[in-house]
Design an enzyme around this catalytic site. Structure first.
Site, PDB file in Angstrom:
ATOM      1  N   THR A  37       0.834  -1.209   0.000  1.00 16.09           N
ATOM      2  CA  THR A  37       0.000   0.000   0.000  1.00 16.09           C
ATOM      3  C   THR A  37       0.865   1.253   0.000  1.00 16.09           C
ATOM      4  O   THR A  37       0.396   2.324  -0.382  1.00 16.09           O
ATOM      5  CB  THR A  37      -0.902   0.040   1.258  1.00 16.09           C
ATOM      6  N   ALA A 122      15.034 -12.234   4.642  1.00 19.04           N
ATOM      7  CA  ALA A 122      13.887 -12.743   5.399  1.00 19.04           C
ATOM      8  C   ALA A 122      12.717 -11.764   5.376  1.00 19.04           C
ATOM      9  O   ALA A 122      11.702 -11.984   6.008  1.00 19.04           O
ATOM     10  CB  ALA A 122      14.302 -13.023   6.840  1.00 19.04           C
ATOM     11  N   SER A 126      16.722  -5.747   5.776  1.00 18.45           N
ATOM     12  CA  SER A 126      18.121  -5.519   6.136  1.00 18.45           C
ATOM     13  C   SER A 126      18.713  -4.401   5.290  1.00 18.45           C
ATOM     14  O   SER A 126      19.531  -3.612   5.769  1.00 18.45           O
ATOM     15  CB  SER A 126      18.929  -6.808   5.967  1.00 18.45           C
ATOM     16  N   SER A 127      18.277  -4.278   4.029  1.00 15.16           N
ATOM     17  CA  SER A 127      18.871  -3.226   3.192  1.00 15.16           C
ATOM     18  C   SER A 127      18.421  -1.847   3.668  1.00 15.16           C
ATOM     19  O   SER A 127      19.215  -0.913   3.719  1.00 15.16           O
ATOM     20  CB  SER A 127      18.578  -3.449   1.711  1.00 15.16           C
ATOM     21  N   GLU A 159      17.739   3.002  -2.729  1.00 18.46           N
ATOM     22  CA  GLU A 159      17.152   1.722  -3.147  1.00 18.46           C
ATOM     23  C   GLU A 159      16.634   1.831  -4.596  1.00 18.46           C
ATOM     24  O   GLU A 159      16.850   0.938  -5.408  1.00 18.46           O
ATOM     25  CB  GLU A 159      16.009   1.394  -2.180  1.00 18.46           C
ATOM     26  N   ASP A 171       9.848   0.916   4.641  1.00 16.29           N
ATOM     27  CA  ASP A 171      10.957   0.270   5.355  1.00 16.29           C
ATOM     28  C   ASP A 171      11.921   1.294   5.928  1.00 16.29           C
ATOM     29  O   ASP A 171      12.329   1.222   7.086  1.00 16.29           O
ATOM     30  CB  ASP A 171      11.720  -0.671   4.410  1.00 16.29           C
ATOM     31  N   TYR A 221       7.985  -7.117  -8.139  1.00 13.77           N
ATOM     32  CA  TYR A 221       7.645  -5.935  -7.335  1.00 13.77           C
ATOM     33  C   TYR A 221       7.399  -4.743  -8.251  1.00 13.77           C
ATOM     34  O   TYR A 221       6.381  -4.059  -8.163  1.00 13.77           O
ATOM     35  CB  TYR A 221       8.779  -5.639  -6.347  1.00 13.77           C
TER      36      TYR A 221
HETATM   37  C1  GLA Z   1       9.021  -4.074   0.381  1.00 10.85           C
HETATM   38  C2  GLA Z   1       9.192  -2.598   0.037  1.00 10.85           C
HETATM   39  C3  GLA Z   1       8.205  -1.727   0.818  1.00 10.85           C
HETATM   40  C4  GLA Z   1       6.773  -2.252   0.686  1.00 10.85           C
HETATM   41  C5  GLA Z   1       6.725  -3.762   0.937  1.00 10.85           C
HETATM   42  C6  GLA Z   1       5.371  -4.339   0.641  1.00 10.85           C
HETATM   43  O1  GLA Z   1       9.393  -4.306   1.708  1.00 10.85           O
HETATM   44  O2  GLA Z   1      10.506  -2.171   0.316  1.00 10.85           O
HETATM   45  O3  GLA Z   1       8.288  -0.394   0.410  1.00 10.85           O
HETATM   46  O4  GLA Z   1       6.231  -1.920  -0.546  1.00 10.85           O
HETATM   47  O5  GLA Z   1       7.691  -4.467   0.171  1.00 10.85           O
HETATM   48  O6  GLA Z   1       4.427  -3.832   1.504  1.00 10.85           O
END
Ligand code: GLA
Length: 386
Positions: A37, A122, A126-127, A159, A171, A221
């Site tokens: 989202t 996992a 981590s990144s 990223e 993240d 993705y």
């Molecule tokens: C990864 C991406 C986040 C998010 C999730 C899915 O972790 O880095 O920005 O989109 O996937 O919710």
């Protein structure tokens, strides 16, 4: 990370580079609900874990950045005038330097040693932990004056522009804004958050790590992101004020069903429903209705499995198995998908039984080892100066 490991990091730095470092650290994250989202300007509900990436760093009065990745025992370096993307972990370091420089931080050469205990691959980011720790450290070292939000945006840009994953902000934002025992409801449009305390007296969050990471993860993705944008383009023809899926209601979407390709329709439907679920789940949290919260987690997984199609057989198996255990309140895949962890909400007293059952069944059915992590919510990125 334990104090002893930080002490070892400092020792290694001093021995190798012959000066005193500053320490900057940032954690990985879990996400309770609100998956895929963030890049649709929606809501997410992450929290930071007590696992982190820790940097020891100091200026070296050159134009060269020298980096020792302690856990891999690899050393690499680059010069600030040549910050093109490269392969491997050094790419993340270059990316953060480049993005900080773009935002006006006057970076010069730095010596770095880093280590960490965020499990790789996992789905605990981590990144993002690496990027956030480094951005926070450089901001301190060069007195960049960037706000926490700017740091999160710089880390996210690293990223995008270096790792090539067009991720949302969740993240990096979580890694920087995390707070002990609090979950963060982030509005990815306004880029503002509210903390909610999570009462761990009766329940616990446990991650079940499939230990698989299917290679489609990053390419799919970006495909999902494009599919959402395609959906928005069609909806905009009728509703011109719509900027992205955050602005679309289910009614609007159903009205346009015949004009939208079925696959795009499914993707959009999932995102709109998941956004609504985050709001509902936060209400459940306020009312301490953990049972309801768990139901939303199961619904989230179903959507990710059937409509957004980012799950995999290992994740589905773990969620199905958890669903049949009476003291599990909710379970879902977590993060980008195609591997990584499920997140499970469990009655605290039965956590060890849960882990035993899950590990055994995973091995019996799929012949794979599962790992489990009990989640403790820790603090976000910070610098320690010695
Ligand atoms: C990864 C991406 C986040 C998010 C999730 C899915 O972790 O880095 O920005 O989109 O996937 O919710």
């Amino acid at each position: 990370m334990k104090n002893m490991e930080t002490a070892n990091l400092i020792y290694k730095f001093e021995e190798f580079f012959r000066c005193k470092p500053i320490i900057s650290r940032a954690p990985g994250r879990v996400n309770l609900i609100g998956e895929h989202t963030d890049y649709n300007d929606g809501f997410v509900l992450p929290a930071t874990v007590d696992k982190e990436i820790v940097f020891a760093l100091q200026k070296n009065n050159t134009e060269r950045v020298r980096v020792w990745a302690l856990d891999m025992d690899e050393i690499d370096e680059f010069v600030l005038s040549e910050m093109k993307p490269r392969k491997g972990w050094i790419n993340y370091v270059i990316g953060v330097f480049a993005e900080m420089a773009k935002r006006g931080v006057k970076v010069s050469g730095v010596d770095i040693v880093f280590t960490g205990d965020v499990p790789l691959g996992a789905g605990m980011s981590s990144s993002a932990a690496l990027e956030s720790a480094l951005a926070t450290g450089l901001n301190f070292l060069f007195q960049g004056g960037l706000s926490k939000l700017d740091l999160a945006l710089a880390a996210q840009a690293a990223e995008h522009n270096y790792a090539g994953v067009k991720c949302g902000l969740m993240d990096q934002y979580a890694s920087i804004f995390g707070l002990k025992d609090q979950v963060i409801k982030l509005d990815c449009r306004s880029k503002q958050h509210t903390y909610y305390s999570f009462d761990f007296s009766e329940f616990m969050l446990v991650l079940c790590d499939t230990q698989v990471k299917h290679s489609l993860a990053s390419s799919e993705y970006n495909v999902r992101r494009e599919q959402c944008e395609k959906g928005v383009e069609i909806i905009q023809k009728k509703y011109s004020s719509v900027k992205n899926l955050r602005d679309v209601t289910l009614e609007m979407l159903y009205e346009l069903k015949n004009e939208i390709e079925p696959i795009i329709f499914k993707r959009c439907e999932y995102v709109i429903e998941e956004n609504n679920r985050v709001e509902e789940a936060c209400n459940a949290l306020i009312n301490k209705d953990f049972k309801k919260f768990g139901q939303y987690m199961y619904q989230s997984h179903e959507g990710l499995q059937h409509k957004y199609e980012v799950s995999c057989k290992e994740l589905d198996f773990l969620v199905e198995t958890a669903r049949n255990i009476p003291w599990v309140l909710g379970a879902r895949m977590m993060g980008g998908g195609f591997g990584g962890c499920t997140i499970n909400l469990i009655s605290r007293k039965r956590v060890d039984d849960f882990i035993d059952i899950m590990t055994r069944k995973y091995k019996e059915k799929l012949g794979l080892e599962m790992k489990a992590y009990k989640v403790t919510i820790g603090d976000g990125a910070r610098v320690e100066n010695f």
